[in-house]
Motif scaffolding. Structure first.
Motif, mmCIF file in Angstrom:
data_model
loop_
_atom_site.group_PDB
_atom_site.id
_atom_site.type_symbol
_atom_site.label_atom_id
_atom_site.label_comp_id
_atom_site.label_asym_id
_atom_site.label_seq_id
_atom_site.Cartn_x
_atom_site.Cartn_y
_atom_site.Cartn_z
ATOM 1 N N TYR A 239 0.921 -1.208 0.213
ATOM 2 C CA TYR A 239 -0.007 0.172 -0.025
ATOM 3 C C TYR A 239 0.931 1.401 -0.119
ATOM 4 O O TYR A 239 0.734 2.070 -0.744
ATOM 5 C CB TYR A 239 -0.890 0.090 1.164
ATOM 6 C CG TYR A 239 -1.652 1.269 1.286
ATOM 7 C CD1 TYR A 239 -2.980 1.160 0.334
ATOM 8 C CD2 TYR A 239 -1.510 2.378 1.856
ATOM 9 C CE1 TYR A 239 -3.637 2.255 0.640
ATOM 10 C CE2 TYR A 239 -2.227 3.594 1.703
ATOM 11 C CZ TYR A 239 -3.576 3.471 1.112
ATOM 12 O OH TYR A 239 -4.283 4.700 1.084
ATOM 13 N N ASN B 234 3.072 2.095 -3.014
ATOM 14 C CA ASN B 234 2.393 2.284 -4.402
ATOM 15 C C ASN B 234 2.165 3.907 -4.697
ATOM 16 O O ASN B 234 1.446 4.389 -4.125
ATOM 17 C CB ASN B 234 0.961 1.623 -4.132
ATOM 18 C CG ASN B 234 0.043 1.748 -5.679
ATOM 19 O OD1 ASN B 234 0.825 2.034 -6.583
ATOM 20 N ND2 ASN B 234 -1.179 1.545 -5.501
ATOM 21 N N ARG C 264 -1.494 5.199 -5.220
ATOM 22 C CA ARG C 264 -2.355 4.889 -4.239
ATOM 23 C C ARG C 264 -3.175 6.302 -3.987
ATOM 24 O O ARG C 264 -2.872 7.326 -4.311
ATOM 25 C CB ARG C 264 -1.800 4.785 -2.763
ATOM 26 C CG ARG C 264 -1.070 5.727 -2.030
ATOM 27 C CD ARG C 264 -0.438 5.416 -0.927
ATOM 28 N NE ARG C 264 0.139 6.486 0.082
ATOM 29 C CZ ARG C 264 1.338 7.033 -0.298
ATOM 30 N NH1 ARG C 264 2.170 6.471 -1.100
ATOM 31 N NH2 ARG C 264 1.731 8.074 0.514
#
Length: 204
Positions: free
Chosen positions: A195, A198, A201
């Protein structure tokens, strides 16, 4: 662990580091500076016991400065739902507003709670997968209730969680909700890395 404990821990770790840095400054860097610029001995101000004093002074300045920087980095995004990674003794990841994943002291397990609420909807989660508004995974309520374990499906759109006794039951229900197989659950630390690393995101 609270904020005070964390700051004290930092200070304990940083004090010898700061003192060593001060010694290097006083007994290595400054003498090299004097030699490079040809400063005569009678004009050298930091000599003898002053070198040790400078090391102590450097430590006194270094430790609170680094602690202050750490506090700033901890607190700067604490009120930003999409950017806050937690602070002090907890980590977090956003799901879909207003729900989040919260880890206390360790990344071995995580709980789903409401942003800024503090109460858990699902806790003891060992691994999970998120797709869209749905989060499904496996939980173990250890160490308090080690025999309480199972599978769950959480819907961020409604805030409701459902628990199941088997993975097969979870797969059957989740497929009906649009969570098509295969289910690919990952550990908390794996999801954390995926997460926050990324670049695409969601940020707001």
């Amino acid at each position: 662990m609270g904020a005070g404990f964390v700051v004290i821990f930092w200070a304990i770790i940083l004090t010898p580091i700061g003192f060593i840095g001060g010694l290097l400054l006083s007994y290595v860097a400054i003498p090299i500076y004097y030699r490079l610029f040809g400063i005569a001995e009678e004009k050298r101000r930091i000599i003898g016991f002053k070198k040790f004093g400078l090391s102590v002074l450097f430590t006194i300045v270094f430790v609170p400065s680094m602690c202050g920087l750490g506090i700033y980095l901890m607190e700067r995004d604490v009120d930003n739902y999409w950017e806050s990674q937690g602070a002090w003794d907890f980590w977090r990841m956003p799901l879909e507003e207003p729900y989040e994943l919260v880890m206390i002291d360790t990344m071995d397990q995580v709980g789903i709670s409401k942003w800024k609420d503090g109460s858990y909807i699902v806790y003891g989660i060992q691994k999970y997968e998120k797709r869209g508004q749905l989060v499904l995974g496996y939980y173990e309520r250890k160490p308090f209730n080690p025999d309480e374990k199972g599978w769950f499906l959480f819907d961020c759109a409604t805030g409701k969680a459902e628990e199941y006794e088997s993975e097969q039951a979870l797969e059957k229900i989740s497929a009906k909700r649009g969570f098509s197989p295969p289910i690919q659950m990952k550990t908390i630390s794996e999801n954390w890395s995926l997460y926050w690393n990324n670049p695409n995101r969601r940020r707001k």
